[in-house]
Structures are given as C-alpha cells and as structure tokens.
Design a protein around this motif. Structure first.
Motif, short mmCIF file in Angstrom:
data_model
loop_
_atom_site.label_atom_id
_atom_site.label_comp_id
_atom_site.label_asym_id
_atom_site.label_seq_id
_atom_site.Cartn_x
_atom_site.Cartn_y
_atom_site.Cartn_z
N PHE A 44 0.83 -1.07 -0.13
CA PHE A 44 -0.05 0.07 -0.11
C PHE A 44 0.91 1.34 -0.09
O PHE A 44 1.93 1.23 0.57
CB PHE A 44 -0.93 0.07 1.24
CG PHE A 44 -1.83 -1.08 1.42
CD1 PHE A 44 -3.29 -1.00 0.93
CD2 PHE A 44 -1.26 -2.27 1.70
CE1 PHE A 44 -4.10 -1.93 1.04
CE2 PHE A 44 -2.59 -3.37 1.73
CZ PHE A 44 -3.72 -3.01 1.37
N GLU A 45 0.41 2.39 -0.67
CA GLU A 45 1.38 3.45 -0.82
C GLU A 45 0.32 4.88 -0.50
O GLU A 45 -0.72 4.92 -1.07
CB GLU A 45 2.08 3.72 -2.05
CG GLU A 45 2.83 4.76 -2.31
CD GLU A 45 3.51 5.10 -3.58
OE1 GLU A 45 4.79 5.10 -3.59
OE2 GLU A 45 2.68 5.09 -4.75
N THR A 46 1.23 5.55 -0.01
CA THR A 46 0.36 7.00 -0.09
C THR A 46 1.63 7.95 -0.27
O THR A 46 2.67 7.81 0.06
CB THR A 46 0.03 7.48 1.62
OG1 THR A 46 1.04 7.30 2.46
CG2 THR A 46 -1.03 6.64 2.10
N GLY A 47 1.11 9.15 -1.00
CA GLY A 47 2.05 10.18 -1.31
C GLY A 47 1.91 11.40 -0.48
O GLY A 47 1.01 11.80 -0.39
N TYR A 48 3.15 12.22 -0.62
CA TYR A 48 3.05 13.39 0.01
C TYR A 48 4.05 14.45 -0.73
O TYR A 48 5.02 14.08 -0.94
CB TYR A 48 3.43 13.29 1.45
CG TYR A 48 4.02 14.50 2.11
CD1 TYR A 48 3.17 15.53 2.61
CD2 TYR A 48 5.45 14.64 2.59
CE1 TYR A 48 3.50 16.68 3.23
CE2 TYR A 48 5.79 15.75 3.24
CZ TYR A 48 4.64 16.80 3.80
OH TYR A 48 5.27 17.72 4.30
#
Length: 537
Positions: A44-48
């Motif tokens: 799973f990935e989240t971007g910032y």
C-alpha cells in the motif's frame, strides 16, 4: 468470534474498506507471490508533496489507506502487507508557500529540487528534510505503521536507475500517451524526463533527446543555451509528475493507492504509462474533496479549510478518524461546526459495538478505527456525558469557565469525577472549553420569556424544588415533559417548550436533553437560571 467467521463476514461486508480490500483479493486470489513463488507483502502506498507542511489531507489519506490495509488483512486471515509513505521531495519548487519563514531563501531557489533547497527554518539539511521530518513526526503522533521512502534518496542512490532505464526505453510510447492530452504549446517542450541543469541546479522543462537508455544518457539545451549531454542517473534528472507516479508504481511494486478527485486524470494517464513500462496499475479509491462551510472547495492558499491542529483543539482524535471514515466518495464540509456531532456519534457507535452481530460490527466505523493502529480493544466503551451536553454546560458557565469548574459540576452526575478516572472525558472537557471560548460564548444571548413561557418556568421551578437535588435525570426529564404537554401553557408541541427552555435559560436555539442537563448542572443552579429568566420577563 473465530477467524473463519470473520473472514466469511468480511467477504460479504458492504463497508467501504472491505469493498476496497475485495479488489486486492481479486487481484491476488492466492495471495501476492514473489518471483520464487513465495508469499510477499501486498504494498500500500500514500504520497506526500513536501512543498508544504503536513495537513489534514495527509492524515486522511494515510488513515483511509490503513483502514483498507487492515480490512485486507482481516479478509485474508492475516496476509502480509506493507505501507509506504512516499515523499516526492525530488520535485522542483514551483512557488513560495505563504506560511513559511525566511521566504527569500525559497525565492532564491525556485525550480530546484526540494531536497536541494536550504531549510528556511534553519533546523535541517534542506527544506524537504525539514518537511519530511514533520511528516514522520505527524504520522508517528497517531501511531501509524509505515515505512518512509524519499524520492530524492531513491533517485540519488541509484535505486531508481533500473526503472529510469525502462522509462528511457519506453520514451516514445510514453509520449504517445501524453502528447494528445496536452495543449499544442505544451507539446513543443514536453518530455517525460526533466533533467537537472548542471549550471543552475534547476529542474528543467525542456525537450530531451534520449541517446542511450542503458547508460541513461540524454541530450538537452541548458538555460544558458548550451547543449548538454548527461546521464539521468544519480539524481541528475527526475520525471514529469504522471510519469513519475507510474515509474514509482513500477519500481516499488505498488498494489494499492488512493487519491483525491482532482487527480482523476493523473490516475488514468499514469495507469496507461505503467502498463507501457511493463507494470500494473494499482487498485485504488478516488475520494471526494473537502468543502468549507459555504460549500466551496478548500484551498491552502485561501486558508478556508480546517487544520488538523484546529480539529484537535475543538474535538478529539477519535472524532476526526470517525468523520473521515464516513462516505469517502461524498464531498464533506470541513469546519468547526461539524466537530460536536462527530464526537458524540463516535461514542454512540463505540458504545453499540460490543453488542452488535458480527456483520453489523464490520459496518460500524469504530470497528475499523480501533484496528487501524491497535488490536481492536475498547468495543463497548462509553463516556458518561455527551459532548453536546458539555457544550451546554460550559456555555452557561461562560467564556471564562475552567476545567476545575466543569469537573465540579460533573460530580453531580458521576462518581469520582476526575480527569485521571475518565481520560477520554477529560479530552472532551478540554475541547468543549476551547469551543465555548472561541465560538459559543461570543454568540450566546438569552431572551426574555413570553408570558405563557414565564408561567411554565414558574411551574418548573416549583417542581424542581419538590424533587430536590437527589432527583435522577429521568425524573427531571419527566417533570419537564409533563409541563410541556400541559395545554394550559399554550405550547403547540413539546419542541416549542424545549426551544423556549434553550433560548431563555441557555441562550441557544438548540440544546440537550433537559433532564440530563439539570442533573449535571444541579437543581439549585438550574433554579437560579430560571429566576434570572423570570426577572427579565
């Protein structure tokens, strides 16, 4: 509850985290397998984007992704997973944020990668390093389980070199996808690769000729007009946003990533590009954006939103998670006015959780929230006083009310009324005092009762005198009801009677269950409120 029962219930649950997790189950019916055929974690990935400080949007994306991650683990009986929080700190700074000190430091370095710009705060190696540290502190504060990955680290160390080689090999295929989506003027300068100028250090938006994918060699014209041949490896280039996102999916093997509605087009184009590279578009949810109290889109530059610090000042951490859980595909207003209801609904759902059937539990937002960063403990817990009741209490006490005063009144209602004994209630008291001070007290205004309302208040005062200070909230509520139902006082409905009580005693158009309020505030103190109202009649 057995593990198998949970799996079976999860597979038919309509709760959105399970619906999202089902996509991954279809993607990997036998689990995600590595090249050796062994089970590997689903990623799973989240971007910032670290051009600014972390905000409520950062929190909601990590929280919602974590909820899907936990749902997938429940759905599969514990299949391995990972969560990567990715910082796009190789991006070139396009404008100076409004809320940053020493803005001249940033202005002098516009266009350079965020990780190569001095830190205007003076505490870290670069502007990106400062904001990345803030992000990690921010996520750690809420106990998220994640791995931090920096774009600059991956570009500079060569870990992205193989993926960059693949981008260069597929340069024309990527152009075939992107050029039809661009305006004619933009097409003339567009390149999937953004070289870093060897003279200025700026990330350039110029046409690039690929010379040799294997060595990463490209040719372009620098800002001074000179023709440069250099490798894209070792941090000497980055990729256009949509290409970069696709390359990241390809290089890291991302299986799930959600994003806001404003990135719908990016998802489409990046999904096509990752296929050209030989990878696979992740599963994901496109969520709706937040609106302000006027229904307008929230803008960081306008400052018309609500920061996470503001929510945690006027509400609680649990209520924030609860509010963000609900209906991610629907636009939500984000302002102080939505907080009280979120606080009370959270505790209502939590109190109901333990006694619900399993399928109802899986549809209960609190079931998911308790498992986001924990083992699910706390089902069935409750607080003895609602947040709305606390707000009415501190409203009567005035803008200068103190926590000590509130706990003194809570002693009328609960035993051992101390924040140490009720830590969650202590947080609610703190938030109620802040909300009252900044938003409620300045607006409260008690009106004088009408003649018929005054007569009803006199009867209520007499009833309270009879009942005395030991009366239960239920007895007090019944007394209030009986007066409102008496046709002699001219109320068309009980609602009119309660509205009169709220407006004359509390100074608000709406309020709590009056029996509970009187029990909390105290019978003698309530009689004083009635006396003050009658003196104004």
């Amino acid at each position: 509850m057995t593990e198998q029962a949970l799996i079976e219930a999860a597979r038919v649950s309509k709760a959105w985290p399970f619906q999202e997790a089902q996509k991954l189950l279809k993607r990997f019916p036998n689990g995600k397998l590595g090249p050796d055929g062994k089970l590997v974690p689903v990623l799973f990935e989240t971007g910032y984007g670290p051009s600014g400080l972390p905000h409520i949007g950062t929190f909601q994306e990590v929280l919602r992704t974590t909820l899907v991650r936990r749902a997938y683990e429940a759905l599969t009986g514990g299949a391995p997973t990972r969560l990567v929080a990715f910082s796009d700190d190789m991006d070139g700074l396009r404008k100076v944020p409004d809320n940053i000190p020493n803005a001249e430091v940033l202005a002098a370095n516009l266009g350079k990668p965020l990780s190569r710009i001095p830190d205007p705060f003076g505490t870290h190696e670069s502007f990106a390093h400062h904001n990345n540290a803030m992000l990690r502190e921010f996520l750690d504060r809420f106990g998220f389980d994640y791995e931090f990955v920096s774009a600059s680290d991956r570009y500079n160390s060569g870990e992205f070199d193989a993926a960059l080689t693949r981008v260069l090999e597929c340069n024309q295929g990527i152009l075939d996808i992107m050029l039809p989506t661009l305006r004619e003027e933009r097409r003339k300068t567009y390149s999937p690769i953004l070289p870093v100028s060897p003279t200025s250090g700026v990330v350039l938006q110029v046409p690039v000729e690929v010379l040799d994918p294997a060595t990463g060699m490209v040719r372009f014209t620098d800002e001074d007009g000179s023709v440069v041949e250099q490798s894209v490896f070792g941090g000497k280039a980055k990729l256009q946003w949509k290409v970069d996102w696709a390359m990241r999916w390809y290089a890291l093997g991302v299986d799930y990533e959600m994003c806001g509605k404003d990135l719908t087009d990016s998802v489409t184009q990046s999904g096509k590009i990752v296929q050209v590279l030989g990878g696979r578009k992740p599963e994901g949810l496109i969520y709706e954006l937040f609106l302000d109290e006027n229904g307008e889109k929230i803008s960081k530059s306008k400052g018309n939103g609500l920061t996470i610090e503001q929510w945690l000042t006027y509400g609680t951490e649990e209520s924030l998670g609860f509010y963000l859980f609900r209906e991610p595909k629907s636009a939500k207003q984000l302002h102080v006015g939505v907080i009280p209801k979120a606080v009370d609904e959270y505790w209502q759902f939590r109190g109901n959780l333990a006694d619900q059937a399993l399928d109802k539990q899986l549809g209960n937002p609190v079931w998911h929230l308790l498992r986001a960063n924990g083992e699910g403990e706390g089902a069935g817990d409750s607080v003895p006083v609602t947040f709305s009741l606390l707000l009415n209490l501190v409203g009567v006490l005035g803008a200068d009310a103190t926590a000590e005063q509130v706990w003194s009144y809570l002693g009328n209602y609960i035993e051992d009324a101390r924040p140490e004994a009720y830590p969650e209630l202590g947080e609610m008291v703190r938030a109620a005092l802040a909300t009252n001070r900044d938003f409620i007290a300045p607006t409260l205004k008690r009106r004088a009762p009408t003649a018929n309302e005054a007569e009803a208040l006199k009867v209520l005062d007499a009833e309270l005198e009879k009942l005395g200070g030991e009366a239960t909230a239920e007895n007090l509520q019944n007394a209030v009801y009986e007066i409102g139902k008496n046709e002699a006082y001219g109320f068309e409905s009980l609602r009119d009677w309660f509205k009169a009580l709220y407006e004359t005693l509390l100074g608000s158009p709406q309020g709590p269950r009056m029996g509970s309020f009187i029990a909390l505030y105290g019978v003698p103190e309530t009689r004083k409120l009635i006396a003050e109202a009658l003196s104004a009649a």
